[in-house]
Design a protein around this motif. Structure first.
Motif: not given
Length: 111
Positions: A45-48, A52-54, A68-72
């Motif tokens: 993952p990149r910062v962007g 919105g995720i802790a 929240n993260l995995l689809p990205r």
């Protein structure tokens, strides 16, 4: 086995190649519109993508944060609905790699 039913692997994506990633073979493949997804590529993952995720919730593998993260960061993109429907072992497989990415212990990464 017809063409539509053949297992699908994580595609080779030029954007993904420029980033560190790991390919996960799912213990329980995902079914999507007549296709079977057997592998998923997780991109570091990149910062962007962390927006919105802790981070503490990701590091403790809180399911809501992972959903929240995995689809990205997945190729092919796994939807929130598909993640919620996954067996727990599939989510744990991905959570281990996400924690590895974020903690800097990414010895299994591909460049």
């Amino acid at each position: 086995m017809s063409t539509a039913e053949q297992p699908t692997s994580a595609p080779t994506n030029p954007v993904a190649k420029a980033r560190k990633s790991v390919t996960i073979t799912l213990l329980e493949p995902l079914q999507r519109q007549g296709q079977t997804i057997t592998t998923v590529q997780l991109l570091k993952p990149r910062v962007g993508e962390l927006r919105g995720i802790a981070l503490n919730e990701l590091l403790t593998s809180k399911p809501e944060a992972l959903v929240n993260l995995l689809p990205r960061i997945t190729q092919p993109m796994i939807t929130e609905k598909e993640i919620w429907a996954m067996d727990g072992d599939g989510l744990v497989q991905m959570a281990v790699e996400v924690v590895s990415f974020l903690s800097g212990t990414d010895s299994t990464l591909q460049e």
